[in-house]
Enzyme design. Structure first.
Site, PDB file in Angstrom:
ATOM      1  N   GLY A 180      -9.456  -4.832   0.233  1.00 45.45           N
ATOM      2  CA  GLY A 180      -9.881  -6.247   0.970  1.00 45.45           C
ATOM      3  C   GLY A 180     -11.546  -6.264   1.286  1.00 45.45           C
ATOM      4  O   GLY A 180     -11.955  -7.257   0.863  1.00 45.45           O
ATOM      5  N   LEU A 235      -5.797   1.910   0.673  1.00 41.83           N
ATOM      6  CA  LEU A 235      -5.855   0.949  -0.550  1.00 41.83           C
ATOM      7  C   LEU A 235      -5.851  -0.428  -0.122  1.00 41.83           C
ATOM      8  O   LEU A 235      -6.694  -1.122  -0.504  1.00 41.83           O
ATOM      9  CB  LEU A 235      -4.599   1.365  -1.490  1.00 41.83           C
ATOM     10  CG  LEU A 235      -4.387   2.614  -1.548  1.00 41.83           C
ATOM     11  CD1 LEU A 235      -3.074   2.692  -2.475  1.00 41.83           C
ATOM     12  CD2 LEU A 235      -5.675   3.344  -2.416  1.00 41.83           C
ATOM     13  N   ASP A 236      -5.202  -0.989   0.864  1.00 41.39           N
ATOM     14  CA  ASP A 236      -5.038  -2.346   1.419  1.00 41.39           C
ATOM     15  C   ASP A 236      -6.796  -2.580   1.868  1.00 41.39           C
ATOM     16  O   ASP A 236      -7.204  -3.553   1.474  1.00 41.39           O
ATOM     17  CB  ASP A 236      -4.292  -2.400   2.504  1.00 41.39           C
ATOM     18  CG  ASP A 236      -2.925  -3.068   1.883  1.00 41.39           C
ATOM     19  OD1 ASP A 236      -3.012  -3.741   0.971  1.00 41.39           O
ATOM     20  OD2 ASP A 236      -1.873  -2.769   2.637  1.00 41.39           O
ATOM     21  N   HIS A 237      -7.150  -1.783   2.898  1.00 37.88           N
ATOM     22  CA  HIS A 237      -8.311  -2.032   3.444  1.00 37.88           C
ATOM     23  C   HIS A 237      -9.465  -2.113   2.664  1.00 37.88           C
ATOM     24  O   HIS A 237     -10.366  -2.922   2.669  1.00 37.88           O
ATOM     25  CB  HIS A 237      -8.481  -1.101   4.658  1.00 37.88           C
ATOM     26  CG  HIS A 237      -7.637  -1.641   6.037  1.00 37.88           C
ATOM     27  ND1 HIS A 237      -8.149  -2.423   6.872  1.00 37.88           N
ATOM     28  CD2 HIS A 237      -6.372  -1.009   6.299  1.00 37.88           C
ATOM     29  CE1 HIS A 237      -7.184  -2.553   7.939  1.00 37.88           C
ATOM     30  NE2 HIS A 237      -6.015  -1.697   7.504  1.00 37.88           N
ATOM     31  N   ASP A 245       0.765  -1.258   0.053  1.00 40.06           N
ATOM     32  CA  ASP A 245      -0.002  -0.094   0.022  1.00 40.06           C
ATOM     33  C   ASP A 245       0.859   1.269  -0.046  1.00 40.06           C
ATOM     34  O   ASP A 245       0.620   2.152  -0.856  1.00 40.06           O
ATOM     35  CB  ASP A 245      -0.810   0.012   1.228  1.00 40.06           C
ATOM     36  CG  ASP A 245      -1.832   1.222   1.189  1.00 40.06           C
ATOM     37  OD1 ASP A 245      -1.444   2.508   1.232  1.00 40.06           O
ATOM     38  OD2 ASP A 245      -3.079   1.067   1.491  1.00 40.06           O
TER      39      ASP A 245
END
Length: 535
Positions: A379, A374-376, A347
Site C-alpha cells: 500500500g 505484504l498488504d501494508h 495477504d
C-alpha cells in the site's frame, strides 16, 4: 551508510538518489520481529513514500530544498498493524472469521479465507458442506483430502484456499517463476515495458499533448503535496485502501466508490477511511456518474481482481487511452500475469503460497508474519508510485500506469532484501544514472535538514532529515539509523478523535517529513454516506 533496501525501492520509483541523504531513521528494538526482514521492508516502503511526498511538495511549493524525511520504527510498526489498534467507542475490531484459518489436510496444510459471506458460502459449497457447517465439520472434511486438491476445487468454486508451500516449492511454481521475471514496481503496459521516465524526458512521448499541472500550493497550514488531486478509489480490504488513505493524508480529495451489492467489513472500512469520502455507485446503472468522475479525476486506484472491472472501461489500458494525463495505479494479489493472474487473494493466503508461512513456522507447523506486511508495505509503495507519477506529470503532462502485487512484494521480502542483484530481485545499490529525476527547470537542491530555515511553508513539529551533526550521506545512500528507545507500548503513535462513527482510536500516520501533516483532516465516515461526486 545504508544502501538497501530503501535505495532499491527509490530506484524502482525513478527517484533522484541524491534525495536519499535527507532520510533519517530511528531504529527501535522490538518492532515487527520476524525471521524475515519485515522491519527493513516496512522502513523502506514508508520512507520511500514520505520522500516521494516531500519531493512533490517541494516542487509544488517552490521550495529550494526537499524537506527532510523522518522514519521512526515505532510509528511504522504501529501503522503496520493499524487494524489491530482500531477502537470505535472502545470496541475492538472483529478479526478473522472462524473459517479463515489453517487446516490440516492428508498431506500438509491449507489456509482458507472466508471473512466475507460469499466467500464462506463458496468454500462450503466446494467442500460439500451444509451452510451451517462449523469449524469442526470443515476440519473433518479437509483432513482426508490433499492440500493441492482443496486449493484447486475451492478456487474453481469461486472461493479462497491456498496450499502451504516452501519458498523452494513456490520458486518452482509457474506463478512464482512469472513473478521472478517482473520488477517490484511495474510501470506502463502489462509487462512493465515502460519503466520510470528518463531524466528530463517522458515515458512514451508527448507530441501534440498539452501538459497540465496541479498548480502551486498555497501558503499556511501543513505542506500538503497532493492538495487538489482528485483520487477515485476503487479498492477494498487493506493494500489499496492504505495507499489511498495515505494520499488523503497528503491533501488529496479521495472518493472511495463501492458497489451496492458487495459487502464490506465495517471495521476495515473505518481503519482505512481516514481523510476520505465514501459513496455507493452501481457501475452499470450509474455509468453517467462514473463518466463524470473519470472526466476530472487525476488518479484512479483499483484493487479488485484483475479483469473484473474491464467491462466498465476501467482496465488500466482503457483508462490510459481515455485520459493520457491520468495516473492509474493497480494492486492485485498475484499479479496480472501467469496462471494465477486472475485469481483472488489476500495477504494471509499469499504468505502461505510463497513460503513465508513455512519460514515463520515450519512445514509441519506454519506461522505468520507479525503484521499483514505484504498488504501494508504494498500500500505504501503504491502511494509512493502515485506521488512520483504526479511529480513526473508536472513536467511532462502525461500520466502513468503502475502495477504492484502482494506476491511480488513477498518475493522481495524472501529473496530481494539484503541480496545483490539477481533474478527477480530489486538491486541493493543505486548504480549509474537514476531512472528518473527532477528536470533541470525545477531540480531541487539537496534535502533540507531538520531545523534549517527555509522560505517555504512549514507547520509541523514532526521534522525529519539529517541534523547539523550528522555526517553527509554519500549520493544514493541513506544515513545510518539512530538508536531509539525499545518499542514497548504503542501509545505514542496512537490518537483518538470523534466523528460520525463515534470516538475512534487509531494509529497515527507513519509518513513524516518536515512541515508535513501529522494526522488526517477528517475521521472516517459511514460507508456509502457521501454523494458520488467530487467535493
Amino acid at each position: 551508510m545504508t544502501l538497501a533496501p530503501m535505495a532499491a525501492v527509490w530506484k524502482e520509483l525513478g527517484g533522484d538518489p541524491e534525495l536519499l541523504s535527507g532520510v533519517s531513521t530511528v531504529a527501535r528494538a522490538g518492532t515487527l520481529e520476524s525471521s524475515l526482514p519485515v522491519r527493513e521492508l516496512a522502513r523502506a516502503c514508508v520512507g520511500a513514500c514520505a520522500l516521494a511526498a516531500a519531493e512533490l511538495g517541494a516542487l509544488r511549493a517552490g521550495l529550494a530544498r526537499v524537506p527532510g524525511v523522518g522514519v521512526d520504527d515505532g510509528a511504522v510498526a504501529t501503522a503496520f498493524v493499524s487494524e489491530r489498534h482500531l477502537r470505535i467507542d472502545g470496541r475492538a475490531p472483529v478479526g478473522f472469521a472462524p473459517l479463515s484459518r489453517f487446516w490440516r489436510t492428508a498431506d500438509g496444510w491449507v489456509r482458507t479465507h472466508a471473512n466475507y459471506p460469499h466467500h464462506r458460502a463458496r468454500l462450503l459449497a466446494a467442500l460439500g458442506a451444509p451452510d451451517d457447517a462449523c469449524a469442526e465439520d470443515v476440519a473433518a472434511l479437509l483432513g482426508g483430502r490433499s492440500a493441492r486438491e482443496v486449493e484447486e476445487s475451492v478456487y474453481a468454486a469461486g472461493g479462497l484456499a491456498v496450499a502451504l508451500r516452501t519458498r523452494e516449492e513456490w520458486a518452482a511454481h509457474d506463478q512464482g517463476l512469472a513473478l521472478a521475471e517482473r520488477p517490484l514496481i511495474e510501470w506502463d503496459g502489462p509487462g512493465g515495458r515502460g519503466g520510470p521516465a528518463e531524466p528530463g524526458g517522458t515515458a512514451g512521448g508527448t507530441a501534440g499533448w498539452r501538459p497540465q499541472g496541479l498548480g502551486p500550493l498555497s501558503g499556511g497550514g501543513p505542506l500538503l503535496p497532493a492538495a487538489g488531486v482528485r483520487v477515485l478509489d476503487l479498492t477494498r480490504v487493506i493494500a489499496g485502501p492504505v495507499a489511498t488513505r495515505t494520499l488523503a493524508l497528503l491533501g488529496a480529495d479521495v472518493l472511495r466508490v463501492d458497489g451496492p451489492r458487495l459487502p464490506e467489513d465495517p471495521d476495515a472500512h473505518a481503519d482505512t477511511g481516514f481523510g476520505k469520502r465514501s459513496a455507493v455507485l452501481d457501475l452499470e446503472s450509474g455509468r453517467r456518474d462514473l463518466d463524470e468522475l473519470l472526466a476530472s479525476a487525476d488518479v484512479v486506484v483499483t484493487g479488485y481482481r484483475p479483469g473484473s472491472l474491464d467491462r466498465f472501461g476501467l482496465s488500466p489500458e482503457a483508462l490510459a487511452e481515455r485520459r493520457p494525463d491520468l495516473v492509474v495505479a493497480q494492486v492485485s494479489a498475484w499479479g496480472t500475469y501467469g496462471p494465477w493472474g486472475g485469481r483472488r487473494g489476500f495477504d494471509s493466503l499469499v504468505q502461505v503460497a510463497t513460503g513465508i508461512a513455512a519460514a515463520e513456522g515450519s512445514p509441519e507447523r506454519p506461522g505468520a508474519l507479525p503484521a499483514q506486511a505484504l498488504d501494508h508495505g504494498t500500500g505504501y509503495l503504491l502511494a509512493a508510485a502515485v506521488l512520483r507519477a504526479l511529480t513526473e506529470r508536472e513536467r511532462s503532462g502525461r500520466g502513468r500506469v503502475v502495477r504492484l502485487a502482494l506476491a511480488r512484494t513477498a518475493l522481495w521480502l524472501t529473496d530481494g532484501i539484503g541480496r545483490r542483484e539477481g533474478p527477480g530481485a530489486a538491486p541493493d545499490t543505486v548504480r549509474g544514472r537514476p531512472a528518473a529525476a527532477p528536470g533541470p527547470s525545477h531540480r531541487p537542491s539537496p534535502p533540507l535538514a531538520a531545523g534549517e530555515p527555509d522560505t517555504g511553508p512549514s507547520s509541523s513539529a514532526r521534522e525529519g532529515g539529517t541534523g547539523p551533526d550528522t555526517p553527509a550521506a554519500e549520493p544514493g545512500s541513506v544515513p545510518d539509523a539512530s538508536a531509539g528507545e525499545p518499542y514497548g507500548r504503542p501509545d505514542a503513535w496512537l490518537a483518538e478523535r470523534s466523528g460520525p462513527l463515534g470516538v475512534v482510536r487509531h494509529a497515527l500516520p507513519p509518513v513524516s517529513f518536515a512541515g508535513g501533516p501529522v494526522d488526517w483532516s477528517r475521521p472516517p465516515g459511514r460507508w456509502g454516506a457521501d454523494p458520488a461526486r467530487w467535493a
